[in-house]
Motif scaffolding. Structure first.
Motif, mmCIF file in Angstrom:
data_model
loop_
_atom_site.group_PDB
_atom_site.id
_atom_site.type_symbol
_atom_site.label_atom_id
_atom_site.label_comp_id
_atom_site.label_asym_id
_atom_site.label_seq_id
_atom_site.Cartn_x
_atom_site.Cartn_y
_atom_site.Cartn_z
ATOM 1 N N GLN A 90 0.850 -1.200 0.000
ATOM 2 C CA GLN A 90 0.000 0.000 0.000
ATOM 3 C C GLN A 90 0.877 1.238 0.000
ATOM 4 O O GLN A 90 1.023 1.911 1.008
ATOM 5 C CB GLN A 90 -0.914 -0.003 1.225
ATOM 6 N N PRO A 91 1.491 1.516 -1.153
ATOM 7 C CA PRO A 91 2.404 2.654 -1.211
ATOM 8 C C PRO A 91 1.664 3.977 -1.058
ATOM 9 O O PRO A 91 0.445 4.026 -1.231
ATOM 10 C CB PRO A 91 3.036 2.541 -2.596
ATOM 11 N N LYS A 92 2.413 5.012 -0.741
ATOM 12 C CA LYS A 92 1.833 6.353 -0.662
ATOM 13 C C LYS A 92 1.331 6.751 -2.059
ATOM 14 O O LYS A 92 1.782 6.207 -3.070
ATOM 15 C CB LYS A 92 2.890 7.320 -0.133
ATOM 16 N N PRO A 93 0.384 7.698 -2.108
ATOM 17 C CA PRO A 93 -0.266 8.037 -3.391
ATOM 18 C C PRO A 93 0.680 8.358 -4.549
ATOM 19 O O PRO A 93 0.398 7.972 -5.683
ATOM 20 C CB PRO A 93 -1.124 9.258 -3.030
ATOM 21 N N ASP A 94 1.812 9.013 -4.273
ATOM 22 C CA ASP A 94 2.752 9.362 -5.353
ATOM 23 C C ASP A 94 3.300 8.138 -6.066
ATOM 24 O O ASP A 94 3.787 8.229 -7.190
ATOM 25 C CB ASP A 94 3.955 10.138 -4.793
#
Length: 115
Positions: A90-94
């Protein structure tokens, strides 16, 4: 302090991962992630990787820019490469495009190459 710039783009071409001489994966759909001035990292779709060679590791790492990463060991015939694979589920939005994809720590015996 300046935030690291994250960019994800198609890597182009076909990329392979080798460990201990064995080909673990090959993909022509690999994204390339760059974070600030660090070297780019190629991420592989799971479907393009021989998951049978990977063993989940309890180790976790975290990156301020990308989020928390799970790790895997690579079990090749000759040896085990500890925590040599990492994955941001679940990576950060960027960096949303790399969610669930696998990246490999290039080291002695582990290579990621364009073919």
């Amino acid at each position: 302090r300046m935030l690291k710039h994250i960019a994800v783009r198609p890597a182009g071409g076909t990329w392979v991962i080798r460990a201990g001489g064995a080909v673990l994966g090959e993909s022509s759909r690999a994204p390339e992630l760059t974070e600030g001035d660090k070297p780019f990292v190629i991420f592989f779709p799971r479907e393009d990787v021989a998951m049978a060679f990977l063993e989940p590791s309890p180790y976790r790492s975290s990156s301020a820019a990308l989020g928390e990463a799970e790790h895997y060991h690579i079990a090749s015939k000759s040896r085990t490469y500890e925590n040599a694979v990492f994955c941001y589920t679940q990576p950060k939005p960027d960096a949303a495009e790399i969610g669930g994809y696998l990246a490999f720590d290039v080291q002695d015996g582990v290579a990621v190459e364009q073919v």
